[in-house]
Design a protein around this motif. Structure first.
Motif, PDB file in Angstrom:
ATOM      1  N   LYS A   1     -16.461   0.210   9.059  1.00  0.00           N
ATOM      2  CA  LYS A   1     -15.256  -0.347   8.443  1.00  0.00           C
ATOM      3  C   LYS A   1     -14.067  -0.033   9.347  1.00  0.00           C
ATOM      4  CE  LYS A   1     -16.889   0.129   3.718  1.00  0.00           C
ATOM      5  NZ  LYS A   1     -16.631   0.722   2.394  1.00  0.00           N
ATOM      6  N   LEU A   2     -13.029  -0.828   9.226  1.00  0.00           N
ATOM      7  CA  LEU A   2     -11.812  -0.578  10.007  1.00  0.00           C
ATOM      8  C   LEU A   2     -11.262   0.799   9.667  1.00  0.00           C
ATOM      9  CD1 LEU A   2     -10.229  -4.116   9.597  1.00  0.00           C
ATOM     10  CD2 LEU A   2     -11.252  -3.170  11.672  1.00  0.00           C
TER      11      LEU A   2
ATOM     12  N   SER B   1      -3.818  -7.106  16.119  1.00  0.00           N
ATOM     13  CA  SER B   1      -4.115  -7.385  14.721  1.00  0.00           C
ATOM     14  C   SER B   1      -5.429  -6.721  14.333  1.00  0.00           C
ATOM     15  CB  SER B   1      -4.221  -8.901  14.521  1.00  0.00           C
ATOM     16  OG  SER B   1      -4.759  -9.196  13.262  1.00  0.00           O
ATOM     17  N   PRO B   2      -5.538  -6.225  13.103  1.00  0.00           N
ATOM     18  CA  PRO B   2      -6.810  -5.652  12.666  1.00  0.00           C
ATOM     19  C   PRO B   2      -7.977  -6.633  12.804  1.00  0.00           C
ATOM     20  CG  PRO B   2      -5.095  -5.146  11.078  1.00  0.00           C
ATOM     21  CD  PRO B   2      -4.505  -6.097  12.077  1.00  0.00           C
ATOM     22  N   GLU B   3      -7.702  -7.914  12.672  1.00  0.00           N
ATOM     23  CA  GLU B   3      -8.759  -8.923  12.787  1.00  0.00           C
ATOM     24  C   GLU B   3      -9.328  -8.990  14.206  1.00  0.00           C
ATOM     25  OE1 GLU B   3      -5.762  -9.682  11.093  1.00  0.00           O
ATOM     26  OE2 GLU B   3      -6.805  -9.223   9.231  1.00  0.00           O
TER      27      GLU B   3
ATOM     28  N   VAL C   1     -12.662  -7.069  14.119  1.00  0.00           N
ATOM     29  CA  VAL C   1     -13.756  -7.479  13.244  1.00  0.00           C
ATOM     30  C   VAL C   1     -14.765  -8.299  14.038  1.00  0.00           C
ATOM     31  CG1 VAL C   1     -14.364  -8.831  11.198  1.00  0.00           C
ATOM     32  CG2 VAL C   1     -12.304  -7.405  11.188  1.00  0.00           C
TER      33      VAL C   1
ATOM     34  N   ILE D   1     -16.778  -4.558  10.155  1.00  0.00           N
ATOM     35  CA  ILE D   1     -16.616  -5.554   9.099  1.00  0.00           C
ATOM     36  C   ILE D   1     -15.164  -5.550   8.638  1.00  0.00           C
ATOM     37  CG2 ILE D   1     -19.024  -5.468   8.382  1.00  0.00           C
ATOM     38  CD1 ILE D   1     -18.187  -3.644   6.068  1.00  0.00           C
ATOM     39  N   ASN D   2     -14.750  -6.590   7.957  1.00  0.00           N
ATOM     40  CA  ASN D   2     -13.360  -6.752   7.532  1.00  0.00           C
ATOM     41  C   ASN D   2     -13.092  -5.997   6.227  1.00  0.00           C
ATOM     42  OD1 ASN D   2     -10.746  -7.558   7.692  1.00  0.00           O
ATOM     43  ND2 ASN D   2     -11.113  -9.659   7.037  1.00  0.00           N
ATOM     44  N   GLU D   3     -13.357  -4.685   6.272  1.00  0.00           N
ATOM     45  CA  GLU D   3     -13.064  -3.779   5.167  1.00  0.00           C
ATOM     46  C   GLU D   3     -12.506  -2.508   5.773  1.00  0.00           C
ATOM     47  OE1 GLU D   3     -16.359  -2.972   2.547  1.00  0.00           O
ATOM     48  OE2 GLU D   3     -17.012  -5.066   2.608  1.00  0.00           O
ATOM     49  N   TYR D   4     -11.654  -1.825   5.012  1.00  0.00           N
ATOM     50  CA  TYR D   4     -11.024  -0.597   5.492  1.00  0.00           C
ATOM     51  C   TYR D   4     -11.629   0.626   4.821  1.00  0.00           C
ATOM     52  CZ  TYR D   4      -7.164  -3.376   7.377  1.00  0.00           C
ATOM     53  OH  TYR D   4      -6.400  -4.262   8.094  1.00  0.00           O
TER      54      TYR D   4
ATOM     55  N   GLU E   1      -5.570   1.190   5.889  1.00  0.00           N
ATOM     56  CA  GLU E   1      -4.700   0.010   5.845  1.00  0.00           C
ATOM     57  C   GLU E   1      -3.309   0.334   6.383  1.00  0.00           C
ATOM     58  OE1 GLU E   1      -6.034   1.361   3.082  1.00  0.00           O
ATOM     59  OE2 GLU E   1      -7.446  -0.081   2.259  1.00  0.00           O
TER      60      GLU E   1
ATOM     61  N   ASP F   1      -0.681  -4.951  11.517  1.00  0.00           N
ATOM     62  CA  ASP F   1      -0.585  -6.167  12.323  1.00  0.00           C
ATOM     63  C   ASP F   1       0.702  -6.090  13.157  1.00  0.00           C
ATOM     64  OD1 ASP F   1      -0.478  -8.702  13.399  1.00  0.00           O
ATOM     65  OD2 ASP F   1      -1.290  -9.632  11.597  1.00  0.00           O
TER      66      ASP F   1
END
Length: 153
Positions: free
Chosen positions: A53-54, A112-114, A117, A137-140, A145, A150
């Motif tokens: 996870k992020l 960006s966090p994206e 991913v 994956i796109n979860e923290y 967060e 961004d």
């Protein structure tokens, strides 16, 4: 008759000891599975877990690098941009542990966090080991967060 009876008792005790040993061994295996991680390995290099996870640390372990092995571990983002690198030289050090945590930078290629991913690739220059791939994956993780923001705007 007594010898047969004693033989049956001894056999029963041996079976009971084996059953108890198997029970404890299997419970230890289950315990390691319950910890919820696996190691992805290429040669002497390993990465803890395939999916992250992020905000999570990525743990890299090198164990048993041969004295004649020298090179660089290079880690690439899903956009194939080098994120971090670690030189290694088995004649100097055969084992080491490092970790990194993807974070945004005020740069066009990772703001960006994206940008984090997807599938990451760890390549090993100077040695013939195949790359290791892992995924963000796109979860923290809890609290991440606020740390991974961004900056593209």
């Amino acid at each position: 008759m007594k010898k047969k009876f004693i033989s049956i008792i001894i056999t029963g005790v041996i079976v009971a000891i084996i059953a108890v040993s198997v029970y404890f061994a299997s419970s230890q295996i289950e315990k390691s599975k319950d910890e919820g991680f696996e190691w992805l390995t290429s040669g002497p290099f390993s990465v803890k877990d395939y999916q992250h996870k992020l905000g999570e640390n990525i743990f890299v372990v090198a164990s048993g690098i041969a004295p004649d092995e020298k090179g660089t571990i290079r880690v690439y983002t899903p956009k194939n941009i080098e994120y971090v690198s670690y030189p290694f030289d088995g004649s100097m050090k055969s084992d080491f542990n490092v970790y990194f945590k993807p974070d945004t930078f005020p740069r066009k290629d990772r703001c960006s966090p994206e940008d984090f991913v997807g599938n990451w690739t760890m390549r090993f220059e100077g040695v013939p080991y195949p790359p290791i791939q892992f995924e963000f994956i796109n979860e923290y993780i809890i609290g991440a967060e606020n740390d991974i923001t961004d900056l593209c705007q």
